[in-house]
Design an enzyme around this catalytic site. Structure first.
Site, PDB file in Angstrom:
ATOM      1  N   CYS A  21     -12.474   6.629 -20.335  1.00  0.00           N
ATOM      2  CA  CYS A  21     -13.629   6.030 -19.652  1.00  0.00           C
ATOM      3  C   CYS A  21     -14.229   7.026 -18.648  1.00  0.00           C
ATOM      4  O   CYS A  21     -13.550   7.957 -18.195  1.00  0.00           O
ATOM      5  CB  CYS A  21     -13.237   4.739 -18.960  1.00  0.00           C
ATOM      6  N   CYS A  24     -12.221   7.618 -15.317  1.00  0.00           N
ATOM      7  CA  CYS A  24     -11.012   8.443 -15.470  1.00  0.00           C
ATOM      8  C   CYS A  24     -11.387   9.909 -15.669  1.00  0.00           C
ATOM      9  O   CYS A  24     -10.682  10.804 -15.201  1.00  0.00           O
ATOM     10  CB  CYS A  24     -10.169   7.950 -16.648  1.00  0.00           C
ATOM     11  N   CYS A 113     -10.182   2.251 -22.490  1.00  0.00           N
ATOM     12  CA  CYS A 113      -9.833   3.605 -22.053  1.00  0.00           C
ATOM     13  C   CYS A 113      -8.394   3.947 -22.434  1.00  0.00           C
ATOM     14  O   CYS A 113      -7.471   3.150 -22.217  1.00  0.00           O
ATOM     15  CB  CYS A 113     -10.014   3.731 -20.540  1.00  0.00           C
ATOM     16  N   CYS A 116      -6.492   4.610 -18.494  1.00  0.00           N
ATOM     17  CA  CYS A 116      -6.307   3.506 -17.528  1.00  0.00           C
ATOM     18  C   CYS A 116      -6.133   2.155 -18.201  1.00  0.00           C
ATOM     19  O   CYS A 116      -5.896   1.149 -17.523  1.00  0.00           O
ATOM     20  CB  CYS A 116      -7.459   3.460 -16.538  1.00  0.00           C
ATOM     21  N   ASP A 348      27.927 -25.400  20.545  1.00  0.00           N
ATOM     22  CA  ASP A 348      28.599 -26.253  19.563  1.00  0.00           C
ATOM     23  C   ASP A 348      27.875 -27.579  19.430  1.00  0.00           C
ATOM     24  O   ASP A 348      27.058 -27.963  20.273  1.00  0.00           O
ATOM     25  CB  ASP A 348      30.049 -26.486  19.987  1.00  0.00           C
TER      26      ASP A 348
END
Length: 533
Positions: A21, A24, A113, A116, A348
């Protein structure tokens, strides 16, 4: 410089032909302009095609330069020393013409792509942004900013490595040395695109320090086995862990990719990688708020109420506890998932806590509501106090995580005061107990009491009784007021615990003594701050 030059043509051509793509491709060309990544996908594709058609002799740019902060980088390969952009004749070698790759370039426009897996394609678009924001808004959180996190499939690291090796081989074939040794991280590029779009839709800024996190988990079942060859090549990198469903975690894969030899990688994986058929799946879109901390002091007036739920072997012994009586109101108001209760010591079940009370803090995990005014906190405190006659709280306030540390600091150096009702087997007169008032800084050696030995390690603890003041009642009873070092076992100091605490009231009086009632009168910890009524 946030532009493409003639040197980037072989990278652009190779990756477009392989089905990568546009965003990228910009990453692999080390383009650092955030604004450029935000351009529409179609426009970027058109720009890259125009770039390939432009004259090889010009170093035109795809778009105007945009000033951006420096980006993070992921190191893929050491930079070659003395590398430049020319061959041995001092000229840029001949590159493939743009026309040779037109058919592949045009057909790649609609593909998923190959690097990616669609994350910088479909998952940057308005429809996905709206889907994330709908999830956030439906969760009904209070927030004034957000931080966005993303979990990527581990095989993306394999594909990124394969794409890089393909680029490297192409550059070698052309006689061009690699002048750039790193690319923009996929996560970073994704956040450059998604942050402003989420911010606009949600109406609040993105802030890396925000306590409100929006997270997306991506998966890609079609390619999930692409990591598996690494386990054979680098078995030491993939070791089973109890809290991991798979050994193929992102960190393990990255570690293996750093270790594997280039030639071994090329035997098992195509470079650049092939295009998948399907996009990634957004498995989860989650929202979480950072914890909120509430502190105060509590008084306990019941001798039949534990501090925390009393459950033995799965069976509940008493119906409620201090922790629950306080936390149920906080959980409801803050709309939290869970809570963690802590305090400065504990009493306690049969011991009352009087005076100014005992400091406590509650961590509210993943609260939906986080903003409370002082007046709202006062009303919340009143609601807790109106709900039970067994406890009361005061100084209820919002605090920071760091401030809670003050409650625990030097806990054993702090002092506490007690009031104990004591019985003796032999008759006593006033003068028999008067000498206790003169004892100062009495040192005790206390073995871990038998009653708590099941949950505490066996040890001898040195403790101090700072002062005592006796109050005669009758021949077999007196009240003793004590100021002690925090952590002193008062009941054992009275009856001796079969000689495990020395000295003790019984040994000091030379008779059997036992404790009938015990009250905590003060816990001398100067926290949290006292609030005005």
């Amino acid at each position: 410089m946030s532009s493409l030059t003639e040197k980037d043509r072989p990278i652009v051509q190779l990756l477009l032909d392989a089905g990568t793509c546009p965003r990228c491709i910009l990453r692999f060309c080390c383009v650092g302009s955030q604004m450029l990544y935000r351009h529409p996908h179609k426009d970027l594709m058109k720009d890259l095609q125009e770039f390939l058609k432009s004259s090889q002799e010009k170093e035109d740019t795809v778009c105007l330069d945009v000033a951006d902060p420096p980006c993070k980088r992921v190191r893929l390969e050491p930079r070659e020393e003395g590398a430049d952009d020319l061959n041995h004749n001092g000229a840029i070698p001949q590159l493939p013409s743009a026309d040779q790759g037109n058919t592949a370039t045009e057909s790649s426009a609609g593909k998923v792509c190959n690097v990616c897996l669609g994350i910088l394609q479909e998952f940057c678009e308005a429809d996905f942004v709206k889907k994330v924001c709908q999830k956030v808004n439906s969760a009904d959180y209070q927030f004034t900013s957000f931080v966005f996190s993303v979990s990527l499939p581990p095989q993306l690291s394999v594909r990124e490595c394969a794409a890089w090796l393909g680029v490297k081989q192409q550059m070698r074939n052309l006689g061009l040395p690699l002048a750039k040794d790193d690319i923009v991280q996929l996560k970073e590029a994704y956040k450059w695109i998604i942050h402003p779009r989420l911010s606009e839709e949600l109406g609040v800024p993105a802030d890396g320090k925000s306590l409100f996190e929006v997270s997306v988990v991506f998966a890609h079942p079609e390619t999930e086995e692409e990591c598996h060859f690494l386990a054979t090549a680098c078995p030491d990198c993939f070791k089973p862990a109890k809290n991991k469903q798979s050994v193929f975690t992102r960190m393990a894969v990255v570690k293996a990719l750093e270790k594997i030899k280039e030639e071994d990688f090329l035997k098992h994986f195509p470079c650049p990688p092939s295009s998948p058929k399907n996009l990634c799946d957004a498995l989860e879109i989650q929202c979480t708020n950072g914890a909120v901390f509430v502190a105060g002091r509590y008084n306990k007036y019941s001798r039949n109420l534990p501090q925390t739920p009393w459950i033995i072997d799965g069976e509940r012994k008493l119906e409620s506890s201090v922790e629950e009586l306080i936390s149920e109101h906080l959980m409801a108001e803050f709309k939290a998932d869970s809570f963690n209760f802590s305090s400065s010591g504990r009493e306690d079940v049969d011991v009352r806590t009087l005076g100014n009370g005992r400091p406590f803090a509650i961590e509210l995990v993943n609260p939906r509501r986080i903003h409370f005014t002082t007046e709202q906190m006062k009303r919340l405190q009143q609601a807790i106090n109106d709900s039970s006659d067994k406890i009361q709280v005061r100084d209820l306030q919002l605090v920071t995580r760091e401030a809670i540390g003050r409650m625990k600091e030097g806990e054993e150096e702090k002092t506490k005061t007690y009031s104990a009702l004591i019985w003796t087997d032999k008759a006593i007169q006033r003068e028999d107990i008067a000498f206790l008032d003169d004892i100062k800084e009495l040192k005790l050696d206390q073995k871990t009491p038998l009653r708590v030995l099941h949950r505490r390690p066996l040890a001898v603890r040195c403790r101090l009784i700072h002062t005592m003041k006796s109050e005669y009642i009758d021949e077999h009873h007196f009240r003793l007021h004590l100021k002690t070092q925090a952590g002193t076992y008062i009941k054992e100091f009275v009856h001796g615990d079969f000689g495990r605490t020395k000295p003790n009231i019984g040994s000091l009086l030379n008779r059997t003594a036992d404790i009938l009632e015990l009250d905590v009168e003060s816990v001398d910890v100067d926290w949290p701050p006292t609030l005005a009524d």
